[in-house]
Design an enzyme around this catalytic site. Structure first.
Site, short mmCIF file in Angstrom:
data_model
loop_
_atom_site.label_atom_id
_atom_site.label_comp_id
_atom_site.label_asym_id
_atom_site.label_seq_id
_atom_site.Cartn_x
_atom_site.Cartn_y
_atom_site.Cartn_z
N THR A 34 -37.25 26.40 -32.05
CA THR A 34 -36.30 27.24 -31.31
C THR A 34 -34.99 26.53 -31.01
OG1 THR A 34 -37.21 26.55 -29.18
CG2 THR A 34 -38.19 28.51 -30.22
N CYS A 38 -36.67 21.77 -22.76
CA CYS A 38 -37.29 22.24 -21.52
C CYS A 38 -37.75 21.08 -20.65
CB CYS A 38 -38.52 23.10 -21.82
SG CYS A 38 -38.26 24.51 -22.89
N CYS A 42 -42.24 23.64 -17.85
CA CYS A 42 -41.71 24.97 -18.20
C CYS A 42 -42.84 26.01 -18.19
CB CYS A 42 -41.06 24.93 -19.58
SG CYS A 42 -40.26 26.49 -20.04
N ARG A 67 -30.41 23.38 -27.01
CA ARG A 67 -29.83 24.13 -25.89
C ARG A 67 -30.81 24.15 -24.72
NH1 ARG A 67 -29.80 27.61 -30.07
NH2 ARG A 67 -31.16 29.07 -28.94
N CYS A 69 -33.16 25.46 -21.84
CA CYS A 69 -34.02 26.63 -21.64
C CYS A 69 -33.50 27.47 -20.47
CB CYS A 69 -35.44 26.16 -21.36
SG CYS A 69 -36.59 27.48 -20.92
N CYS A 72 -36.71 27.47 -17.45
CA CYS A 72 -37.01 26.33 -16.56
C CYS A 72 -35.78 25.54 -16.15
CB CYS A 72 -38.03 25.41 -17.22
SG CYS A 72 -37.41 24.50 -18.66
N ASP A 452 -37.94 -7.61 11.61
CA ASP A 452 -37.61 -6.44 12.43
C ASP A 452 -38.64 -6.27 13.54
OD1 ASP A 452 -36.04 -3.71 12.54
OD2 ASP A 452 -38.18 -3.20 12.68
#
Length: 502
Positions: A34, A38, A42, A67, A69, A72, A452
């Site tokens: 695709t 993601c 996702c 690119r 998603c 998600c 401390d």
């Protein structure tokens, strides 16, 4: 998960198939069929293992032509904890990229700050992250642009320059390439998803408006000591707790801002007012750093839980973060003001400095009045005006002078060990002051405070060694997370720093 684990394909596939949110921000899943990348968590049906490949950064995914998603939104996941737990070249470079240095000063400016050549910076970042500084900065600009597109009604031209793009054309091309939608469609899609129109970011008179954001984090997160510490030590005029939010003023590269941060179960609600929208990515980065939101609490707690004394404290309230700062120089000044005095006295000293030397700001929504004075603004003050012992005046004026003239630099790019050595060489700087600056200003997750008073008291009550040397030896097993152990030890006390304000 550790650096380089994107090469452990079997482990990454298991994380995707189990939708394990703990791996979000550590590794990115790119789907070959695709061309989409993601988060491991996702919600869509996981792709076949042979169709997955993995990258260590969103920038590397984008550079490889994938690119983001739309389901998600991997570009909005918490950042890698690596950059908060390391002080090497790559970690320091990543912190500077997040602070907007590449956009403001270019790659030469980044290299100059780190003391390396541009070629060395490129080589190290490419080897570890699969992307150079320009690609990493571009990914950050794309994320800022998306945030403004989806949450404000600002004109696209204003968003382009606020996000750091040099031209509207570059802005349009980048958004299309990264999100597979033009900016106008991205805004329309967000409005349909939320059911609300975008909120204007400025009124017609040009008065800066408010941006409402959600800052993600890795669960669990215990807000008690985090917000309790910030609220209990708040300097009047600069910080306040109001209506369930910690609010403070910000000094930023292009102007100033006011932020309100409210803890919620699955995010931190962030309300930002900026005098210049170009400061948005820097403001977000500094707020995330102050709240330690990119930490990996599971890794931290698992390590500390191996100590049978600490285990019950962690099981009772896991996910404690280290409260840090948005301004390293400011914190160092406040650490000196807090030497050997109560929290209330330290706040009083700081408030006097703010009133006399701070820059005034307007706060229509609350009671903030000033930005904490810069070292340059404090460099010329009369030491006699400081209501403190003479030796501490010398400590204060020496620190301010070194910060103002640049001989001492405190920032996200500081080398932790080198800076510690510089601080220890200053008059009046002992181990406690240096380590508290290391923990809360420099962000060293292994800084420890064996001298401390609160730590020694907690150690005594829990049956741990209470002398500094013996406690340090016992704490060796807590490394590299001793700063987080400090938070759990402090939390055994009834001091207000340990409780979320009512």
């Amino acid at each position: 998960m550790r650096n380089g684990m994107h090469t452990d394909v079997e482990r990454c596939v298991r994380a995707v198939q189990s939708k394990d949110a703990r791996f979000d921000g550590w590794v990115y899943t790119a789907v070959l069929t695709t061309r989409i990348y993601c988060r491991p968590s996702c919600p869509v049906v996981p792709p076949k293992p042979e169709n997955m490949t993995f990258y260590p950064s969103a920038a590397a995914c984008q550079q490889a032509g994938f690119r983001a998603c739309k389901r998600c939104r991997p570009d909005t996941s918490p950042g890698s904890p690596e950059w908060n737990q390391r002080a090497d070249l790559v970690a320091r470079a990543m912190r500077l990229v997040a602070d907007g240095v590449v956009d403001r000063e270019g790659v030469p400016g980044l290299a100059r700050r780190l003391g390396y050549s541009t070629r060395q910076i490129e080589r190290h970042l490419l080897a570890e992250l699969g992307a150079g500084p320009l690609a990493l900065a571009r990914a950050q600009r794309a994320q800022t642009a998306r945030l403004l597109i989806e949450t404000t009604a600002l004109p696209m031209a204003e968003i382009a320059f606020a996000a750091g793009f040099a031209s509207i054309r570059t802005f349009n091309d980048t958004v299309r390439e990264v999100y597979a939608l033009p900016p106008s469609d991205l805004r329309e899609r967000a409005a349909k998803r939320s059911g609300n129109p975008p909120v204007p970011a400025a009124d017609s008179s040009g008065t800066p408006g408010v941006l409402a954001l959600r800052l993600p984090f890795r669960a669990p997160l215990n807000p008690d000591n985090l917000f309790g510490h910030l609220a209990a030590t708040a300097v009047p005029g600069v910080e306040e707790w109001r209506d369930g939010a910690y609010r403070r003023t910000l000094r930023l590269p292009y102007g100033h801002g006011i932020v309100g941060l409210t803890p919620a179960p699955d995010h931190i609600a962030c309300r930002l007012t900026l005098s210049d929208l170009r400061d948005l990515p820097v403001a977000i980065s500094r707020c995330r750093r102050m709240l330690d939101l990119d930490a990996d609490p599971v890794a931290v707690d698992d390590q500390l839980r191996t100590d049978p004394v600490l285990a019950p404290l962690i099981d009772k309230a896991p996910g404690r973060r280290v409260p840090r700062t948005v301004d390293e120089a400011e914190f160092a000044v406040r650490a000196v003001l807090g030497q050997q005095v109560s929290t209330a006295a330290a706040r009083t000293h700081a408030a006097r400095l703010v009133t006399a030397h701070g820059e005034s700001v307007d706060d229509p929504e609350g009671g903030l009045t000033h930005i904490f004075p810069s070292p340059e603004a404090l460099a010329d003050l009369d030491p006699e005006s400081l209501a403190m012992p003479r030796t501490r005046r010398t400590t204060f004026t020496t620190l301010v002078r070194h910060l103002a003239d640049g001989t001492l630099h405190l920032g996200v790019d500081s080398d932790w060990e080198e800076t510690r050595a510089q601080l220890l060489a200053l008059p009046g700087f002992g181990p406690w002051t240096v380590d508290v600056i290391g923990m809360r200003a420099l962000g060293d997750p292994d800084a420890f405070l064996p001298t401390d008073l609160g730590i020694r008291r907690a150690a005594q009550e829990l049956g741990l060694p209470s002398t500094p040397a013996a406690l340090t030896a016992r704490a060796a097993a807590w490394r590299p997370w001793r700063a987080y152990a400090v938070q759990y030890l402090w939390a055994t006390d009834s001091h207000p720093i340990n409780f979320l304000p009512v």
